[in-house]
Design an enzyme around this catalytic site. Sequence first.
Site, PDB file in Angstrom:
ATOM      1  N   ASP A 109      -3.973   0.515  -6.454  1.00 40.55           N
ATOM      2  CA  ASP A 109      -3.356   0.055  -7.697  1.00 40.55           C
ATOM      3  C   ASP A 109      -1.892  -0.256  -7.423  1.00 40.55           C
ATOM      4  OD1 ASP A 109      -2.886  -0.645 -10.277  1.00 40.55           O
ATOM      5  OD2 ASP A 109      -3.384   1.298 -11.152  1.00 40.55           O
ATOM      6  N   ALA A 110      -1.670  -1.430  -6.824  1.00 45.14           N
ATOM      7  CA  ALA A 110      -0.344  -1.835  -6.374  1.00 45.14           C
ATOM      8  C   ALA A 110       0.292  -2.887  -7.268  1.00 45.14           C
ATOM      9  CB  ALA A 110      -0.421  -2.368  -4.944  1.00 45.14           C
ATOM     10  N   LYS A 111      -0.533  -3.642  -8.011  1.00 45.42           N
ATOM     11  CA  LYS A 111      -0.063  -4.691  -8.931  1.00 45.42           C
ATOM     12  C   LYS A 111       0.920  -5.633  -8.252  1.00 45.42           C
ATOM     13  CE  LYS A 111      -0.759  -1.856 -13.082  1.00 45.42           C
ATOM     14  NZ  LYS A 111      -1.114  -0.571 -12.433  1.00 45.42           N
ATOM     15  N   ARG A 112       0.561  -6.117  -7.093  1.00 45.84           N
ATOM     16  CA  ARG A 112       1.439  -7.006  -6.342  1.00 45.84           C
ATOM     17  C   ARG A 112       1.338  -8.438  -6.873  1.00 45.84           C
ATOM     18  NH1 ARG A 112       3.531  -2.683  -5.122  1.00 45.84           N
ATOM     19  NH2 ARG A 112       3.690  -1.908  -2.974  1.00 45.84           N
TER      20      ARG A 112
ATOM     21  N   THR B  75      -5.060  -4.336  -6.931  1.00 44.65           N
ATOM     22  CA  THR B  75      -4.696  -4.964  -8.195  1.00 44.65           C
ATOM     23  C   THR B  75      -3.534  -5.925  -7.974  1.00 44.65           C
ATOM     24  OG1 THR B  75      -3.204  -3.129  -8.784  1.00 44.65           O
ATOM     25  CG2 THR B  75      -5.492  -3.009  -9.585  1.00 44.65           C
TER      26      THR B  75
END
Length: 308
Positions: free
Chosen positions: A115-118, A145
């Site tokens: 869950d890095a939301k890069r 993510t």
Amino acid sequence: MPESAAAGQPSLGHGVVGPGPRQPFGSRLAAAMAARGPLCVGIDPHPGLLADWGLNDDVAGLERFSLTVLEAVATLAAAVKPQVALYERHGSAGMAVLERTLAAASDAGVLSIADAKRGDIGSTMAAYADAWLRDGSALAADSVTLSPYLGFESLRPALDLAAESGRGVFVLALTSNPEGKSVQHVGGSKSVARRIAEAAAAENRRYSGTSGSDGMGPAGLGSVGLVVGATIGRALVELGLDLDAVHGPILAPGLGAQGATPADLRATFGAAYPAVLATSSRGILAAGPTIAGLRSATEATRDGLVEG
């Protein structure tokens, strides 16, 4: 009720199973959801949770927490989702713990979602893709993510590398935080969220009916998923989003401590519910630090998703 993976069964994790290319992420996730139920357990080592478990807010506590959660839930959940920021706050030593946690998930045969939301552009996005999706990277997860708010096509390096390596992505589409509406709901019937969902659907159609490492899974589940909050209420109806048409997994955070129930998920997602991978973090993690407590909470949460 889903059965835990028996000893000797092929791994559902991100290692190559047998000879030949890795099966596509959508295929592996569909198999994991069928075998274990549609639950993803968040590994969120918040300072408060570490304290509740009697652990110090340091690298040793971080590792003990992460590996305990993994030991407890690996055979019960379809996936685990480490929250990258909570490792990053400990610097390079914390990221090393994340590397070991992802490796341990693979060894345990459970799928991982970083869950890095890069999200970025050009060579920078390519570097993020290389970190989270490349074979041989210490941070490689089964999926990651991504944030599309520099334009969906800015994610192209990650989309292409995920397809090439048999991994997956979850693209932020409709989050439940109040601030999200100021961006995601803009446009009404042609909202930003709807355009993201349509772009994800197009990516999954691109590989529909193909074979090999970049095809859809046998259940028709593509490897480009969306993040849609479990507590969004009637937003899908109001914005005209057809998530069933995405033919990809829907990662739905918010089950448990954030207030969403299994009944809420069924009502919110309707026809798309079979593709929903519900995420619970604090609602399960609060049952620690014992393995037995974590397993009991995981089983109860999972069973609520598959019954009724």
